[in-house]
Design a protein around this motif. Structure first.
Motif, PDB file in Angstrom:
ATOM      1  N   HIS A 145      63.198  83.189  56.905  1.00  0.00           N
ATOM      2  CA  HIS A 145      64.259  84.233  57.208  1.00  0.00           C
ATOM      3  C   HIS A 145      63.720  85.412  57.642  1.00  0.00           C
ATOM      4  O   HIS A 145      64.452  85.966  58.457  1.00  0.00           O
ATOM      5  CB  HIS A 145      64.734  84.416  55.569  1.00  0.00           C
ATOM      6  CG  HIS A 145      66.175  84.772  55.558  1.00  0.00           C
ATOM      7  ND1 HIS A 145      66.566  85.977  56.149  1.00  0.00           N
ATOM      8  CD2 HIS A 145      67.301  84.531  55.252  1.00  0.00           C
ATOM      9  CE1 HIS A 145      68.076  86.172  56.090  1.00  0.00           C
ATOM     10  NE2 HIS A 145      68.330  85.216  55.392  1.00  0.00           N
ATOM     11  N   ILE A 146      62.627  85.993  57.109  1.00  0.00           N
ATOM     12  CA  ILE A 146      62.130  87.314  57.562  1.00  0.00           C
ATOM     13  C   ILE A 146      63.307  88.466  57.597  1.00  0.00           C
ATOM     14  O   ILE A 146      63.420  89.050  58.467  1.00  0.00           O
ATOM     15  CB  ILE A 146      61.398  87.186  58.962  1.00  0.00           C
ATOM     16  CG1 ILE A 146      60.609  86.005  59.036  1.00  0.00           C
ATOM     17  CG2 ILE A 146      60.513  88.552  59.181  1.00  0.00           C
ATOM     18  CD1 ILE A 146      59.891  85.991  60.602  1.00  0.00           C
ATOM     19  N   LEU A 178      59.855  80.995  62.596  1.00  0.00           N
ATOM     20  CA  LEU A 178      59.549  81.949  63.339  1.00  0.00           C
ATOM     21  C   LEU A 178      58.299  82.455  63.091  1.00  0.00           C
ATOM     22  O   LEU A 178      58.156  83.258  62.130  1.00  0.00           O
ATOM     23  CB  LEU A 178      60.622  83.115  63.528  1.00  0.00           C
ATOM     24  CG  LEU A 178      60.328  84.028  64.423  1.00  0.00           C
ATOM     25  CD1 LEU A 178      60.395  83.613  65.718  1.00  0.00           C
ATOM     26  CD2 LEU A 178      61.670  85.069  64.246  1.00  0.00           C
ATOM     27  N   ARG A 179      57.405  82.622  63.918  1.00  0.00           N
ATOM     28  CA  ARG A 179      55.783  83.271  63.731  1.00  0.00           C
ATOM     29  C   ARG A 179      56.210  84.728  64.153  1.00  0.00           C
ATOM     30  O   ARG A 179      56.332  84.890  65.406  1.00  0.00           O
ATOM     31  CB  ARG A 179      55.057  82.564  64.712  1.00  0.00           C
ATOM     32  CG  ARG A 179      54.732  81.157  64.145  1.00  0.00           C
ATOM     33  CD  ARG A 179      54.152  80.389  65.165  1.00  0.00           C
ATOM     34  NE  ARG A 179      52.757  80.389  65.066  1.00  0.00           N
ATOM     35  CZ  ARG A 179      51.745  79.540  65.109  1.00  0.00           C
ATOM     36  NH1 ARG A 179      52.015  78.228  65.413  1.00  0.00           N
ATOM     37  NH2 ARG A 179      50.489  79.725  65.358  1.00  0.00           N
ATOM     38  N   ARG A 180      56.168  85.626  63.455  1.00  0.00           N
ATOM     39  CA  ARG A 180      56.624  87.082  63.485  1.00  0.00           C
ATOM     40  C   ARG A 180      55.530  87.773  64.586  1.00  0.00           C
ATOM     41  O   ARG A 180      56.141  88.308  65.332  1.00  0.00           O
ATOM     42  CB  ARG A 180      56.832  87.696  62.357  1.00  0.00           C
ATOM     43  CG  ARG A 180      55.586  87.884  61.426  1.00  0.00           C
ATOM     44  CD  ARG A 180      56.013  88.887  60.149  1.00  0.00           C
ATOM     45  NE  ARG A 180      56.364  88.291  59.202  1.00  0.00           N
ATOM     46  CZ  ARG A 180      57.058  88.714  58.086  1.00  0.00           C
ATOM     47  NH1 ARG A 180      57.363  89.967  58.104  1.00  0.00           N
ATOM     48  NH2 ARG A 180      57.517  88.197  57.097  1.00  0.00           N
ATOM     49  N   LYS A 181      54.431  87.423  64.329  1.00  0.00           N
ATOM     50  CA  LYS A 181      53.261  88.101  65.315  1.00  0.00           C
ATOM     51  C   LYS A 181      53.385  87.827  66.731  1.00  0.00           C
ATOM     52  O   LYS A 181      53.357  88.614  67.444  1.00  0.00           O
ATOM     53  CB  LYS A 181      51.984  87.904  64.641  1.00  0.00           C
ATOM     54  CG  LYS A 181      51.738  88.441  63.391  1.00  0.00           C
ATOM     55  CD  LYS A 181      50.233  88.239  62.773  1.00  0.00           C
ATOM     56  CE  LYS A 181      49.969  89.008  61.533  1.00  0.00           C
ATOM     57  NZ  LYS A 181      48.825  88.823  61.156  1.00  0.00           N
ATOM     58  N   THR A 182      53.609  86.650  66.909  1.00  0.00           N
ATOM     59  CA  THR A 182      53.660  86.062  68.360  1.00  0.00           C
ATOM     60  C   THR A 182      55.182  85.907  68.883  1.00  0.00           C
ATOM     61  O   THR A 182      55.382  85.401  70.086  1.00  0.00           O
ATOM     62  CB  THR A 182      52.869  84.842  68.650  1.00  0.00           C
ATOM     63  OG1 THR A 182      53.573  83.817  67.570  1.00  0.00           O
ATOM     64  CG2 THR A 182      51.350  84.996  68.046  1.00  0.00           C
ATOM     65  N   ASN A 183      56.246  86.024  67.896  1.00  0.00           N
ATOM     66  CA  ASN A 183      57.361  85.973  68.477  1.00  0.00           C
ATOM     67  C   ASN A 183      57.729  84.565  69.186  1.00  0.00           C
ATOM     68  O   ASN A 183      58.177  84.499  70.101  1.00  0.00           O
ATOM     69  CB  ASN A 183      58.050  86.830  69.266  1.00  0.00           C
ATOM     70  CG  ASN A 183      59.579  87.053  69.328  1.00  0.00           C
ATOM     71  OD1 ASN A 183      60.066  86.756  68.427  1.00  0.00           O
ATOM     72  ND2 ASN A 183      60.040  87.358  70.583  1.00  0.00           N
ATOM     73  N   THR A 184      57.333  83.387  68.190  1.00  0.00           N
ATOM     74  CA  THR A 184      57.273  81.944  68.717  1.00  0.00           C
ATOM     75  C   THR A 184      57.988  81.126  67.574  1.00  0.00           C
ATOM     76  O   THR A 184      57.944  81.303  66.508  1.00  0.00           O
ATOM     77  CB  THR A 184      55.912  81.531  68.845  1.00  0.00           C
ATOM     78  OG1 THR A 184      55.131  82.296  69.846  1.00  0.00           O
ATOM     79  CG2 THR A 184      55.958  80.147  69.358  1.00  0.00           C
TER      80      THR A 184
END
Length: 243
Positions: A50-51, A191-197
């Protein structure tokens, strides 16, 4: 002979909401989409982290397949209920904001959030008998070719990179859909928040998941683990990926 232009995909949203989303794009960058198997097309279930607002906003802005979202009914019933939910449940209890600061901030944030969720036309979810209505509405959306996006994580301790628990409500939905003739593929995504992947796992058919795990909590745990694995995967080991 001139090549025909590929028609850009657009979610089935009203014009005012499409304009509203154009302004939101200033805040959220397009992610790199990585698919370990096939890409979602129609009639599937997508489970994701979610983030806060980041994941639903990112998906809404940039995914190129039709979606409708599950959302807690407090966000979709009335402005008064949404304001209370955002102030107390989200900013104060989950994000640990000072309650007075949360109330002040939500005077601005809540109207925009309410407008956004109305534009999404969320499927309201409940923790009581009304959840049956959520399931029935979702099956009708599946019939129309939509994918159903669900955020099943337990966020009592905030939105963590390592998700600690999935609520199993999506299993009840898939079970009822199967009885009506829809064996839904389930995509774990993250969703990987650091790499926006944005990572998408290979889909698993619900019927196959049932063969592996008879208990809804075991099914939820299996997909929780698959989702967390997406957050840890070394992308260098994937030769070709993404869009």
């Amino acid at each position: 002979m001139a090549k025909e232009k590929t028609k850009k995909f657009k979610q089935d949203r009203k014009l005012w909401f499409r304009i509203f989303k154009w302004f939101i794009k200033i805040r959220y960058r397009r992610p790199k989409f990585v698919y370990l198997g096939e890409k979602p097309t129609t009639q599937s279930v997508i489970l994701t982290n979610h983030i806060g607002a980041r994941v639903p906003l990112t998906l809404e802005l940039y995914a190129d397949f039709p979606m409708r979202y599950w959302g807690t009914h407090e966000m979709n019933t009335s402005f008064k209920m949404l304001y209370k939910h955002m102030t107390v449940d989200y900013y104060h209890e989950i994000l640990r904001w000072n309650i007075h600061l949360a109330r002040l901030f939500c005077l601005i944030a809540a109207p925009l959030t309410y407008l956004f969720y109305k534009g999404l036309r969320l499927v309201s979810t409940y923790k009581d008998y009304r959840f049956r209505k959520s399931i029935d509405e979702s099956i009708e959306l599946i019939k129309d070719g939509n994918n159903i996006v669900i955020f099943p994580e337990n966020s009592e301790d905030g939105y963590l990179d390592e998700l600690k628990e999935f609520y199993p409500g999506f299993v009840l939905f898939c079970e009822r859909a199967l009885k009506r003739g829809y064996d839904l593929p389930i995509f774990a995504s993250y969703l990987r928040r650091k790499t926006n992947t944005f990572m998408f796992d290979k889909p698993i058919m619900f019927s196959e998941l049932k063969k592996m795990h008879q208990n809804k909590y075991d099914m939820a745990k299996y997909l929780l683990d698959r989702t967390n694995d997406l957050g840890k995967m070394d992308l260098k080991l994937i030769p070709k990926y993404g869009t």
